[in-house]
Design an enzyme around this catalytic site. Structure first.
Site, PDB file in Angstrom:
ATOM      1  N   ARG A 188       0.847  -1.191   0.000  1.00 32.93           N
ATOM      2  CA  ARG A 188       0.000   0.000   0.000  1.00 32.93           C
ATOM      3  C   ARG A 188       0.881   1.240   0.000  1.00 32.93           C
ATOM      4  O   ARG A 188       1.880   1.301   0.735  1.00 32.93           O
ATOM      5  CB  ARG A 188      -0.896   0.027   1.250  1.00 32.93           C
ATOM      6  CG  ARG A 188      -2.120  -0.875   1.141  1.00 32.93           C
ATOM      7  CD  ARG A 188      -3.084  -0.385   0.044  1.00 32.93           C
ATOM      8  NE  ARG A 188      -4.226  -1.239  -0.144  1.00 32.93           N
ATOM      9  CZ  ARG A 188      -4.320  -2.247  -1.015  1.00 32.93           C
ATOM     10  NH1 ARG A 188      -3.282  -2.555  -1.789  1.00 32.93           N
ATOM     11  NH2 ARG A 188      -5.430  -2.937  -1.131  1.00 32.93           N
ATOM     12  N   GLU A 237      -4.551   7.317  -5.110  1.00 33.26           N
ATOM     13  CA  GLU A 237      -4.638   6.624  -6.409  1.00 33.26           C
ATOM     14  C   GLU A 237      -5.833   7.135  -7.193  1.00 33.26           C
ATOM     15  O   GLU A 237      -6.933   7.202  -6.641  1.00 33.26           O
ATOM     16  CB  GLU A 237      -4.734   5.112  -6.187  1.00 33.26           C
ATOM     17  CG  GLU A 237      -3.440   4.572  -5.588  1.00 33.26           C
ATOM     18  CD  GLU A 237      -3.418   3.046  -5.443  1.00 33.26           C
ATOM     19  OE1 GLU A 237      -4.426   2.384  -5.773  1.00 33.26           O
ATOM     20  OE2 GLU A 237      -2.389   2.520  -5.012  1.00 33.26           O
ATOM     21  N   HIS A 277      -1.200   0.102  -9.898  1.00 32.99           N
ATOM     22  CA  HIS A 277      -1.847  -0.864  -8.997  1.00 32.99           C
ATOM     23  C   HIS A 277      -2.296  -2.123  -9.767  1.00 32.99           C
ATOM     24  O   HIS A 277      -3.479  -2.452  -9.825  1.00 32.99           O
ATOM     25  CB  HIS A 277      -3.045  -0.215  -8.272  1.00 32.99           C
ATOM     26  CG  HIS A 277      -3.418  -0.920  -7.004  1.00 32.99           C
ATOM     27  ND1 HIS A 277      -3.946  -0.268  -5.917  1.00 32.99           N
ATOM     28  CD2 HIS A 277      -3.341  -2.227  -6.644  1.00 32.99           C
ATOM     29  CE1 HIS A 277      -4.190  -1.134  -4.941  1.00 32.99           C
ATOM     30  NE2 HIS A 277      -3.829  -2.337  -5.371  1.00 32.99           N
TER      31      HIS A 277
HETATM   32  N1  NAD Z   1      -0.646  -4.404  -5.335  1.00 33.67           N
HETATM   33  C1  NAD Z   1      -1.641  -5.229  -5.306  1.00 33.67           C
HETATM   34  O1  NAD Z   1      -2.430  -5.302  -6.228  1.00 33.67           O
HETATM   35  C2  NAD Z   1      -1.825  -6.110  -4.132  1.00 33.67           C
HETATM   36  C3  NAD Z   1      -2.330  -7.416  -4.276  1.00 33.67           C
HETATM   37  C4  NAD Z   1      -2.486  -8.220  -3.141  1.00 33.67           C
HETATM   38  C5  NAD Z   1      -2.162  -7.707  -1.900  1.00 33.67           C
HETATM   39  N2  NAD Z   1      -1.734  -6.421  -1.810  1.00 33.67           N
HETATM   40  C6  NAD Z   1      -1.387  -5.868  -0.503  1.00 33.67           C
HETATM   41  O2  NAD Z   1      -0.256  -6.570  -0.012  1.00 33.67           O
HETATM   42  C7  NAD Z   1      -0.275  -6.577   1.391  1.00 33.67           C
HETATM   43  C8  NAD Z   1      -0.074  -7.994   1.898  1.00 33.67           C
HETATM   44  O3  NAD Z   1      -1.121  -8.834   1.458  1.00 33.67           O
HETATM   45  P1  NAD Z   1      -1.205 -10.328   2.002  1.00 33.67           P
HETATM   46  O4  NAD Z   1      -2.283 -10.994   1.242  1.00 33.67           O
HETATM   47  O5  NAD Z   1       0.136 -10.939   2.027  1.00 33.67           O
HETATM   48  O6  NAD Z   1      -1.699 -10.053   3.492  1.00 33.67           O
HETATM   49  P2  NAD Z   1      -1.389 -10.932   4.748  1.00 33.67           P
HETATM   50  O7  NAD Z   1      -2.327 -10.485   5.780  1.00 33.67           O
HETATM   51  O8  NAD Z   1      -1.333 -12.364   4.401  1.00 33.67           O
HETATM   52  O9  NAD Z   1       0.080 -10.486   5.172  1.00 33.67           O
HETATM   53  C9  NAD Z   1       0.378  -9.270   5.786  1.00 33.67           C
HETATM   54  C10 NAD Z   1       1.478  -9.533   6.795  1.00 33.67           C
HETATM   55  O10 NAD Z   1       1.903  -8.284   7.300  1.00 33.67           O
HETATM   56  C11 NAD Z   1       2.229  -8.487   8.649  1.00 33.67           C
HETATM   57  N3  NAD Z   1       2.280  -7.231   9.369  1.00 33.67           N
HETATM   58  C12 NAD Z   1       1.270  -6.557   9.971  1.00 33.67           C
HETATM   59  N4  NAD Z   1       1.761  -5.457  10.560  1.00 33.67           N
HETATM   60  C13 NAD Z   1       3.097  -5.455  10.325  1.00 33.67           C
HETATM   61  C14 NAD Z   1       4.141  -4.580  10.687  1.00 33.67           C
HETATM   62  N5  NAD Z   1       3.927  -3.485  11.410  1.00 33.67           N
HETATM   63  N6  NAD Z   1       5.397  -4.872  10.269  1.00 33.67           N
HETATM   64  C15 NAD Z   1       5.619  -5.975   9.530  1.00 33.67           C
HETATM   65  N7  NAD Z   1       4.678  -6.842   9.163  1.00 33.67           N
HETATM   66  C16 NAD Z   1       3.426  -6.583   9.558  1.00 33.67           C
HETATM   67  C17 NAD Z   1       1.158  -9.434   9.147  1.00 33.67           C
HETATM   68  O11 NAD Z   1       1.583 -10.105  10.310  1.00 33.67           O
HETATM   69  C18 NAD Z   1       1.012 -10.372   7.979  1.00 33.67           C
HETATM   70  O12 NAD Z   1       1.824 -11.516   8.137  1.00 33.67           O
HETATM   71  C19 NAD Z   1      -1.607  -5.932   1.790  1.00 33.67           C
HETATM   72  O13 NAD Z   1      -1.374  -4.570   2.033  1.00 33.67           O
HETATM   73  C20 NAD Z   1      -2.440  -6.054   0.553  1.00 33.67           C
HETATM   74  O14 NAD Z   1      -3.431  -5.095   0.499  1.00 33.67           O
HETATM   75  C21 NAD Z   1      -1.549  -5.627  -2.862  1.00 33.67           C
HETATM   76  O1  3PG Z   2      -5.453  -5.552  -1.755  1.00 33.18           O
HETATM   77  C1  3PG Z   2      -5.559  -6.099  -2.840  1.00 33.18           C
HETATM   78  O2  3PG Z   2      -6.178  -7.167  -2.999  1.00 33.18           O
HETATM   79  C2  3PG Z   2      -4.895  -5.507  -4.007  1.00 33.18           C
HETATM   80  O3  3PG Z   2      -4.402  -4.251  -3.720  1.00 33.18           O
HETATM   81  C3  3PG Z   2      -5.714  -5.531  -5.234  1.00 33.18           C
HETATM   82  O4  3PG Z   2      -6.524  -4.430  -5.352  1.00 33.18           O
HETATM   83  P1  3PG Z   2      -7.516  -4.335  -6.595  1.00 33.18           P
HETATM   84  O5  3PG Z   2      -8.598  -5.302  -6.334  1.00 33.18           O
HETATM   85  O6  3PG Z   2      -8.039  -2.941  -6.601  1.00 33.18           O
HETATM   86  O7  3PG Z   2      -6.732  -4.666  -7.795  1.00 33.18           O
END
Ligand code: NAD
Ligand code: 3PG
Length: 634
Positions: A322, A351, A370
């Site tokens: 994020r 965004e 994104h």
């Molecule tokens: N760019 C994209 O399109 C996209 C896609 C999927 C996920 N994401 C983002 O990626 C991130 C991770 O997703 P995920 O599915 O792995 O989630 P998840 O919940 O499986 O993993 C997140 C991890 O972060 C850890 N965490 C929480 N606070 C923390 C801190 N202060 N320091 C370090 N670690 C900490 C948690 O313990 C957890 O293990 C989320 O922000 C999600 O929104 C983005």
């Molecule tokens: O948190 C997520 O799952 C990702 O950031 C994906 O976001 P989106 O659904 O807007 O692509």
């Protein structure tokens, strides 16, 4: 104009009927436990089902395939739009999808309800339209803030986030308004991890810059010399689903991978061959830092001037988590001074970022809009995952991906089902007994059980007691999402204690007692020696019973309504009161008498199907030996 759904929300009507028969059947890959309710005329069905998704395909990770959803629904039959195949008319839930969702998910939604896909709503449009919908499905582009919940006025039952991050949904407001928030946490994990690796490798080799340069007619071979990944240290910040998949892949590229995550189990990291280290150790030793933590108050701008100054000069940064976890102005400064040699960013604090964003335009920054979750496979998987979670929640299921409500495993739920009814009914009885005093401030709940605390999950029971207590005295609809919040708002303190009982370990609860201290009672005999209103119940043959009123033992099944009557213990009382009820056409379904000692005081607990008329009740009061009585609705 939408017709609002009549499918009741989370367990709203579970306790209204007594189960008659428990049957287990298998149907299309679904294993369901069904309680058919006692009164066949009501045609209500309480469904406790353990489902294995038949839609999820191989794109979805193992976790998702193991998802169990818990169905605790009652379907109300109402004349309206659709039919449920039994000839009965039913309303269809209205579902608003505000961002592009995969077709497979839309089909699941359309089978279940009426779906509107409105992708260009302004925040004002969303607030205006939301009153028509039972459910809203969003991705990261829709801000589901307090204004949306306020506009929905409690009618928005479910918000589905088609993805992982729920930072665009105001969870506190959702909880206050009783809206369940569910997400699709697993289906885009691999896509996000692959995008992280794509950014890491393309950044290291200047792929985007070289491509742009060539398209501008140049051949800049010496300008775009990159750095190698092999042997370099990569720090994964947030070792969750995406972080651990990035770690696996980076190890395959020959990188030395460390991770920081205060909540990740060390054995999970060890299994991937990754060492968990402190925040400072991670950022100060890494050549590459990849961000995978959620945006929370604790992680907001956690990468700032101070933390950048601790990094190795020339560090390279990837962010597919994020934008808000980085102080973007501080990042520009770190890029300008060379502390950060390069950054590859998929996400931004705002965004889309402004067109003249210095960060986006920076020559050492690679950006994507994104795209982490944007693969065909992930979008199909996410769409199905969220469609199933939302339709399940609309049916009253307790979702395995609930974000603002406890997840209760199916096996726990099926075991607790009769106790759920007992809890609500005892709550309902207890509150009706309160006559005044300083108001209800504390509710003491005691569970007598042979089980240890780790073996007995009481959250559902507590929520149902809260429902039983609050609903008769307010116009609020209480569910698992808002029970604790509403109790707190109303200044109600619910304390729980477990008293160990010798009874069989098989039964989760031997008896359940509710006490309300510091209040007067409409029926003095419910006041215990300690001065509290005190009632106790048990489940017998799957049916909840009232078993103690104050210091009197009684035994009456909690069905229909109840008359509690204290009299001098003498012959003929049952007949006298029974005759008054019979003359009033009130059917007695159960009766029990408890007494302190022979010829002294006795309590009659009478279960009645109908509500007696006023004059019948006053006739009971006029029977000579009757000292007090109260009529209570269940
Ligand atoms: N760019 C994209 O399109 C996209 C896609 C999927 C996920 N994401 C983002 O990626 C991130 C991770 O997703 P995920 O599915 O792995 O989630 P998840 O919940 O499986 O993993 C997140 C991890 O972060 C850890 N965490 C929480 N606070 C923390 C801190 N202060 N320091 C370090 N670690 C900490 C948690 O313990 C957890 O293990 C989320 O922000 C999600 O929104 C983005
Ligand atoms: O948190 C997520 O799952 C990702 O950031 C994906 O976001 P989106 O659904 O807007 O692509």
């Amino acid at each position: 104009m939408a017709t609002s759904a009549k499918t009741s929300s989370i367990f709203s009507s579970v306790a209204q009927n007594q189960p008659k028969k428990l049957s287990l059947f298998h149907e299309n890959n679904n294993t369901s436990l069904c309680y058919f309710v006692r009164k066949s005329s009501s045609k209500n069905l309480i469904n406790l089902s353990l489902k294995k998704s038949k839609h999820l395909n191989s794109v979805v990770t193992k976790n998702a395939l193991n998802t169990n959803t818990i169905d605790l629904s009652t379907t109300t039959k109402e004349p309206s739009v659709g039919s449920n195949g039994t000839g009965e008319k039913q309303t269809r839930p209205m579902i608003l999808v505000s961002e592009k969702l995969g077709e497979a998910g839309l089909s699941v939604l359309r089978e279940f309800g009426d779906v509107d896909c409105l992708y260009d709503l302004t925040p004002e449009d969303l607030c205006n339209k939301i009153t028509q919908y039972d459910a809203l499905i969003v991705r990261s582009g829709t801000k589901v803030n307090r204004a949306v919940f306020e506009a929905a006025k409690g009618g928005l039952k479910v918000v589905g986030r088609a993805g992982v991050g729920i930072d665009n949904v105001d969870l506190q407001a959702a909880t206050e308004y009783g809206s369940l928030v569910v997400n699709a946490p697993t289906a885009n994990t691999i896509a996000a991890a692959e995008h992280g690796i794509a950014l890491l490798t393309s950044m290291a080799r200047n792929v985007a810059q070289a491509d742009a340069s060539m398209k501008a007619g140049k051949w800049g071979r010496s300008k775009y010399v990159g750095v190698s990944l092999v042997g370099k240290t990569l720090a994964i910040m947030g070792f969750g689903k995406v972080g651990s998949e990035v770690a696996r892949r980076a190890k395959g590229l020959g990188m030395h991978v460390i991770a920081h995550d205060p909540y990740a189990p060390a054995d999970r990291a060890r299994a991937v061959g990754v060492e968990l280290v402190s925040f400072d150790q991670a950022i100060s030793t890494a050549d590459f830092v990849s961000l995978h933590m959620p945006l929370t108050p604790a992680t907001k701008k956690v990468f700032n001037d101070t933390t950048f100054s601790k990094m190795k000069k020339g560090v390279r940064l990837v962010n597919v988590a994020r934008g808000g976890v980085i102080d973007e102005d501080a990042l520009i400064r770190a890029l300008d001074t060379g502390i950060v040699a390069q950054a590859a960013l998929d996400v931004f604090s705002e965004e889309p970022p402004s067109k003249d964003s210095k960060l986006v335009q920076h020559q050492n920054v690679t950006v994507t809009p994104h795209l982490g979750a944007s693969t065909k496979e992930a979008q199909e998987g996410v769409a199905i995952e969220i469609a199933e979670a939302v339709t399940g929640a609309l049916k009253g299921e307790l979702s395995a991906t609930a974000v603002n409500a406890p997840m209760v495993p199916a096996e726990v739920l099926s075991e607790l089902a009769p106790y759920i009814q007992l809890a609500e009914k005892l709550g309902r009885l207890a509150v009706q007994l309160v006559a005044g005093g300083s108001g209800i401030q504390t509710i003491k709940v005691s569970y007598r059980s042979a089980r240890g605390p780790d073996d007995l999950d009481t959250r559902l029971l507590r929520a149902m007691i809260t429902k039983g207590i609050i609903e008769p005295i307010s116009d609020m609809h209480i569910n698992l999402v808002n029970a604790d919040f509403t109790a707190k708002q109303k200044g109600l303190r619910i304390t729980e204690e477990r008293v160990s009982a010798d009874s069989s370990h098989e039964n989760p609860i031997h008896s359940l007692q509710i006490q309300i201290p510091n209040v007067q009672s409409k029926f003095e005999s419910t006041i215990s020696e300690k001065g509290d209103i005190s009632i106790e119940g048990k489940v017998k043959d799957g049916i909840p019973h009232l078993t103690r009123v104050g210091s009197f033992a009684v035994d009456v099944s909690l069905e229909g309504n109840i008359i509690l009557c204290r009299q001098v213990d003498q012959p003929g009382m049952i007949g006298k009161v029974g005759n008054i009820l019979a003359d009033n056409n009130v059917n007695v379904n159960f009766m029990s008498v408890g007494r302190t000692s022979k010829k002294h005081k006795a309590i009659m607990a009478i279960g009645v199907d109908e509500e007696p008329q006023e004059d019948a009740l006053s006739k009971i009061g006029q029977v000579q030996a009757v000292e007090e009585f109260v009529f209570l609705k269940l």
